[in-house]
Design a protein around this motif. Structure first.
Motif, PDB file in Angstrom:
ATOM      1  N   UNK A   1      -7.401 -12.179   1.846  1.00 30.13           N
ATOM      2  CA  UNK A   1      -6.789 -10.978   1.289  1.00 30.13           C
ATOM      3  C   UNK A   1      -7.429 -10.578  -0.034  1.00 30.13           C
ATOM      4  N   UNK A   2      -7.727 -11.558  -0.879  1.00 30.18           N
ATOM      5  CA  UNK A   2      -8.221 -11.213  -2.214  1.00 30.18           C
ATOM      6  C   UNK A   2      -9.737 -11.112  -2.319  1.00 30.18           C
ATOM      7  N   UNK A   3     -10.460 -11.734  -1.407  1.00 27.37           N
ATOM      8  CA  UNK A   3     -11.931 -11.713  -1.472  1.00 27.37           C
ATOM      9  C   UNK A   3     -12.497 -10.285  -1.502  1.00 27.37           C
ATOM     10  N   UNK A   4     -12.010  -9.363  -0.674  1.00 25.87           N
ATOM     11  CA  UNK A   4     -12.555  -8.002  -0.718  1.00 25.87           C
ATOM     12  C   UNK A   4     -12.364  -7.300  -2.071  1.00 25.87           C
TER      13      UNK A   4
ATOM     14  N   UNK B   1     -17.309 -20.422  -4.240  1.00 28.55           N
ATOM     15  CA  UNK B   1     -17.434 -20.171  -5.679  1.00 28.55           C
ATOM     16  C   UNK B   1     -16.259 -20.765  -6.444  1.00 28.55           C
ATOM     17  N   UNK B   2     -15.067 -20.544  -5.930  1.00 29.75           N
ATOM     18  CA  UNK B   2     -13.865 -21.046  -6.585  1.00 29.75           C
ATOM     19  C   UNK B   2     -13.925 -22.563  -6.706  1.00 29.75           C
ATOM     20  N   UNK B   3     -14.261 -23.229  -5.621  1.00 31.77           N
ATOM     21  CA  UNK B   3     -14.328 -24.697  -5.622  1.00 31.77           C
ATOM     22  C   UNK B   3     -15.376 -25.212  -6.601  1.00 31.77           C
ATOM     23  N   UNK B   4     -16.527 -24.540  -6.660  1.00 29.46           N
ATOM     24  CA  UNK B   4     -17.583 -24.954  -7.576  1.00 29.46           C
ATOM     25  C   UNK B   4     -17.142 -24.815  -9.030  1.00 29.46           C
ATOM     26  N   UNK B   5     -16.493 -23.719  -9.357  1.00 31.98           N
ATOM     27  CA  UNK B   5     -16.093 -23.451 -10.741  1.00 31.98           C
ATOM     28  C   UNK B   5     -14.854 -24.233 -11.171  1.00 31.98           C
ATOM     29  N   UNK B   6     -13.911 -24.406 -10.258  1.00 29.78           N
ATOM     30  CA  UNK B   6     -12.633 -25.019 -10.616  1.00 29.78           C
ATOM     31  C   UNK B   6     -12.542 -26.502 -10.253  1.00 29.78           C
ATOM     32  N   UNK B   7     -13.396 -26.961  -9.366  1.00 28.81           N
ATOM     33  CA  UNK B   7     -13.370 -28.362  -8.980  1.00 28.81           C
ATOM     34  C   UNK B   7     -12.333 -28.701  -7.929  1.00 28.81           C
ATOM     35  N   UNK B   8     -11.593 -27.728  -7.478  1.00 32.16           N
ATOM     36  CA  UNK B   8     -10.602 -27.895  -6.405  1.00 32.16           C
ATOM     37  C   UNK B   8     -10.648 -26.656  -5.525  1.00 32.16           C
ATOM     38  N   UNK B   9     -10.104 -26.787  -4.328  1.00 32.18           N
ATOM     39  CA  UNK B   9     -10.058 -25.625  -3.446  1.00 32.18           C
ATOM     40  C   UNK B   9      -9.031 -24.616  -3.959  1.00 32.18           C
ATOM     41  N   UNK B  10      -9.158 -23.400  -3.476  1.00 30.70           N
ATOM     42  CA  UNK B  10      -8.226 -22.340  -3.852  1.00 30.70           C
ATOM     43  C   UNK B  10      -6.790 -22.740  -3.518  1.00 30.70           C
ATOM     44  N   UNK B  11      -6.578 -23.254  -2.306  1.00 29.01           N
ATOM     45  CA  UNK B  11      -5.215 -23.615  -1.905  1.00 29.01           C
ATOM     46  C   UNK B  11      -4.651 -24.766  -2.730  1.00 29.01           C
TER      47      UNK B  11
END
Length: 89
Positions: A9-12, A24-34
């Motif tokens: 939903x938010x990617x677009x 990208x989120x996982x690389x920057x935050x070190x955890x998955x989005x969920x």
């Protein structure tokens, strides 16, 4: 965090597809989005358990979990106790 959030939903909104945004989120935050979303939701639930008299099912809905049983499962996995046990401690 209280709304139903999915990468699809938010990617677009950022001009990415969901797989790329998740990577990208996982690389920057070190955890998955969920996982991050669950951390935020459980942290807010802890705050509500500590500072309100709201019922657990109300807190569950307020922090974005439609299903209170699923909320219990996620809370217990992260905190090693149920929301009710946490409040009693």
């Amino acid at each position: 965090y209280a709304l139903p959030l999915k990468l699809e939903t938010i990617a677009p909104l950022f001009g990415y597809n969901s797989s790329y945004l998740g990577k990208l989120f996982s690389q920057k935050m070190g955890v998955t989005f969920n996982s991050y979303l669950d951390q935020v939701r459980i942290s807010r639930a802890i705050d509500l358990l500590d500072h309100t008299d709201m019922k657990v099912y109300e807190i569950s809905a307020k922090v974005g979990y439609k299903n209170v049983d699923y909320f219990h499962q996620k809370f217990k996995k992260r905190m090693n106790m149920s929301p009710a046990e946490y409040r009693r401690r």
